[in-house]
Design a protein around this motif. Structure first.
Motif: not given
Length: 89
Positions: A1-4, A24-28, A37-40, A66-71
């Motif tokens: 997880m990253r935030a800036s 923005f924040m990224t997650t799995t 993007n297989h990282e985030r 911070a969780r993955s969005f429902d595909p």
């Protein structure tokens, strides 16, 4: 997880200046975005109360989102090299 984030005045060899910034924040990634993007993937708040928490909550409350969005709630609009600008007038 990253935030800036960037807060307050910015100085670059001159006077302090105020700038508009965003973060923005990224997650799995989920299974749909993993092919891009297989990282985030971006954290995507999707409910009204999540927007308020994201904008006005504590850092701990925001990180809890911070969780993955429902595909199943996403779809691929375009793929490949010959993509069309769908927003062009």
């Amino acid at each position: 997880m990253r935030a800036s984030a960037l807060k307050g005045p910015v100085k670059n060899d001159g006077p302090n200046v105020e700038v508009d910034v965003y973060s923005f924040m990224t997650t799995t990634p989920n299974v749909l975005t993993d092919s891009i993007n297989h990282e985030r993937m971006l954290v995507l708040p999707s409910k009204e109360d999540e927007f308020e928490t994201w904008l006005s909550g504590t850092p701990a409350e925001a990180f809890a989102l911070a969780r993955s969005f429902d595909p199943a709630a996403m779809r691929i609009v375009q793929s490949g090299f010959d993509k069309e600008d769908l927003l062009a007038a």
